[in-house]
Write a protein that holds these residues in place. Structure first.
Motif, PDB file in Angstrom:
ATOM      1  N   CYS A   1      -5.583  -3.216   0.771  1.00 41.60           N
ATOM      2  CA  CYS A   1      -4.594  -2.992   1.838  1.00 41.60           C
ATOM      3  C   CYS A   1      -4.942  -3.857   3.037  1.00 41.60           C
TER       4      CYS A   1
ATOM      5  N   CYS B   1      -7.369   1.649   6.598  1.00 41.81           N
ATOM      6  CA  CYS B   1      -6.728   2.288   5.471  1.00 41.81           C
ATOM      7  C   CYS B   1      -7.566   1.926   4.245  1.00 41.81           C
TER       8      CYS B   1
ATOM      9  N   CYS C   1       0.850  -1.180   0.000  1.00 48.81           N
ATOM     10  CA  CYS C   1       0.000   0.000   0.000  1.00 48.81           C
ATOM     11  C   CYS C   1       0.895   1.244   0.000  1.00 48.81           C
TER      12      CYS C   1
ATOM     13  N   CYS D   1       0.212   3.426   3.536  1.00 47.22           N
ATOM     14  CA  CYS D   1       0.635   3.035   4.886  1.00 47.22           C
ATOM     15  C   CYS D   1       1.763   2.015   4.859  1.00 47.22           C
TER      16      CYS D   1
END
Ligand SMILES: [Zn+2]
Length: 132
Positions: free
Chosen positions: A37, A43, A8, A11
């Motif tokens: 993710c 997220c 991702c 993050c």
């Protein structure tokens, strides 16, 4: 089926191939797969996978970027849906205008900045047509 590792971009967590119902719930109209993710839904980043190869269509996107990509697609698709040029010509035109190679010229890979650039050149093209 080739397994690929993607992360991702927001993050840094791993993204996992999951059925689209994992994100869309039972409302998922079409079966399909997404790279999601691992921190989802905390997220909110995912990207669709190609139906056959199950490779990601682009980079993971959060809500804002997904929205931008949809807008960019609408603007760009008009270029060829209108019959102004073929789909192939439209992609060539995009590549020339934005300085991209064939691999880079996919809206699913675009950042918000690139989406804005594409929307801008499409808007300019409509204005030129209207003025002609
Ligand atoms: Zn993430």
């Amino acid at each position: 089926m080739k397994k690929i590792q993607i992360r991702c971009p927001y993050c840094g967590a791993k993204a996992t191939l999951r059925p689209s119902s994992a994100v869309y719930g039972n409302a998922a109209k079409k079966e399909g797969y997404l790279y999601v993710c691992d921190r989802y839904p905390k997220c909110d980043a995912y990207v669709a996978a190609h139906r056959k190869s199950r490779l990601p269509m682009g980079t993971l996107a959060n809500g804002d970027l997904r929205h931008k990509r949809i807008e960019a697609h609408k603007a760009f698709d008009w270029m060829w849906r209108s019959g102004l040029m073929s789909k192939r010509q439209a992609y060539k035109w995009m590549q020339a205008k934005l300085g991209l190679n064939e691999k880079q010229a996919h809206i699913a890979k675009f950042s918000e900045y690139m989406c804005d650039q594409l929307i801008a050149i499409c808007t300019q093209a409509y204005d030129n047509i209207r003025a002609a």
